[in-house]
Design an enzyme around this catalytic site. Structure first.
Site, PDB file in Angstrom:
ATOM      1  N   ASN A  82      42.818 124.791  78.345  1.00 12.37           N
ATOM      2  CA  ASN A  82      42.636 123.743  77.621  1.00 12.37           C
ATOM      3  C   ASN A  82      42.681 122.241  78.296  1.00 12.37           C
ATOM      4  OD1 ASN A  82      42.789 122.071  75.112  1.00 12.37           O
ATOM      5  ND2 ASN A  82      44.607 121.358  75.924  1.00 12.37           N
ATOM      6  N   SER A 132      35.502 124.133  75.734  1.00 11.00           N
ATOM      7  CA  SER A 132      34.412 123.048  76.283  1.00 11.00           C
ATOM      8  C   SER A 132      34.477 122.110  75.304  1.00 11.00           C
ATOM      9  CB  SER A 132      33.140 124.435  76.032  1.00 11.00           C
ATOM     10  OG  SER A 132      32.050 123.553  76.445  1.00 11.00           O
ATOM     11  N   TYR A 146      30.660 114.431  82.603  1.00  8.73           N
ATOM     12  CA  TYR A 146      31.575 115.180  81.410  1.00  8.73           C
ATOM     13  C   TYR A 146      30.510 116.331  81.023  1.00  8.73           C
ATOM     14  CZ  TYR A 146      34.882 116.514  77.760  1.00  8.73           C
ATOM     15  OH  TYR A 146      35.646 117.147  76.886  1.00  8.73           O
ATOM     16  N   LYS A 150      31.492 120.528  81.389  1.00  6.91           N
ATOM     17  CA  LYS A 150      31.448 121.272  80.524  1.00  6.91           C
ATOM     18  C   LYS A 150      30.271 122.501  80.325  1.00  6.91           C
ATOM     19  CE  LYS A 150      35.398 120.266  78.641  1.00  6.91           C
ATOM     20  NZ  LYS A 150      36.483 121.030  78.731  1.00  6.91           N
ATOM     21  N   THR A 181      41.889 113.705  67.703  1.00  7.16           N
ATOM     22  CA  THR A 181      42.906 114.041  68.766  1.00  7.16           C
ATOM     23  C   THR A 181      42.967 112.500  69.572  1.00  7.16           C
ATOM     24  OG1 THR A 181      41.420 114.768  70.373  1.00  7.16           O
ATOM     25  CG2 THR A 181      42.480 116.237  68.833  1.00  7.16           C
TER      26      THR A 181
END
Length: 274
Positions: A82, A132, A146, A150, A181
């Site tokens: 993670n 991912s 990014y 991923k 989050t």
């Protein structure tokens, strides 16, 4: 009862997943680069949760964390990769000092932790959950670095799934859309050199106006991840939320359109003849 080794537990999905697993009676090895940020998290669970320092970019630290997990619980059967963060900015705007560290964490750190864990998992089977993103399904302007990281996670995970099937190890690639989050807060870095030429693709305004306001409920996402881990036939790809599904559908349609449009040319051409 399952035993989990989870990286990046100081916040976000990592923290929530560690807590959810422990609350349902599982054993958890929760790790973070700064272990002080997660030590109190383990207190309500007694010996069922331990916290360990783990900088995923340090291969020796990954090996040490795996060894401590074996010493404490005899092993583990769920690895969750993670740990990671994002870098927003156009490709021309980024510098090596900005994008290389992100790849070290998001890609090479995942590799180091996985390689350290595989000897344990191969003995008894289990599951690897690689976090991912919808950004790992399709690229978009302002998020290329990014996206690239991923995409690497996706390709590596698909290869792992093929390599590890014989050992009874499953792989799940979790591809969340926007959830509430702190990803857009502490887990995102913006490039320092913002160029006016790329103002149209800048993610700065999106970050500032959406952080903490994303539509997705992270607790519901965690429930789906737990369900996938427990399933006899876990999916290789697990898009989470309507946005991630929309990204996947658009990518499939675009890919199919390109293939179909050039099918006659690319198949009819004899590439073997000079």
């Amino acid at each position: 009862m399952k035993t989990w080794l989870i990286t990046g537990c100081s916040s976000g999905f990592g923290q929530r997943l560690a807590l959810a697993a422990a609350k349902r009676g599982d054993q958890v090895i929760a790790t973070a680069r700064n272990v002080e940020t997660i030590e109190k998290m383990a207190e309500p669970f007694g010996g069922r949760m331990i916290t360990l320092p783990l900088d995923v970019t340090d291969a020796a630290a990954a090996t040490a964390a795996v060894a401590m997990a074996v010493e404490t619980f005899g092993g583990f059967d769920v690895l969750v990769n993670n740990a990671g963060y994002g870098l927003f900015g156009a490709i021309e705007e980024g510098t090596p000092e900005e994008y290389r560290p992100m790849f070290e964490v998001n890609v090479f750190g995942l590799i180091e932790t996985t390689r350290a864990a595989l000897p344990v998992l191969r003995r008894s089977g289990g599951i690897i959950v690689n976090m991912s993103s919808g950004a790992g399904i399709a690229g978009s302007g302002g998020g290329g670095y990014y996206n690239a990281a991923k995409f690497a996670v996706e390709g590596l995970s698909e290869a792992l799934a093929g390599e590890l099937k014989a050992f009874g190890i499953r792989v799940v690639i979790v591809e969340p859309g926007p959830f509430r989050t702190d990803f857009l807060g502490r887990s995102i870095t913006m490039v320092a050199n913002e160029m006016p030429e790329y103002a149209a693709s800048s993610r700065k305004h999106y970050r500032e106006t959406n952080s903490g306001k994303q539509a997705g409920d992270p607790e519901k996402a965690i429930a789906v991840i737990l369900q996938a881990v427990d399933a006899d036939k876990a999916p290789l790809h697990l898009p989470l939320g309507p946005v991630a599904h929309s990204i996947a559908e658009r990518k499939l349609a675009s890919f199919r359109s390109d293939i179909d449009a050039w099918r006659d040319i690319t198949i009819a051409t004899d590439f073997d003849q000079s």
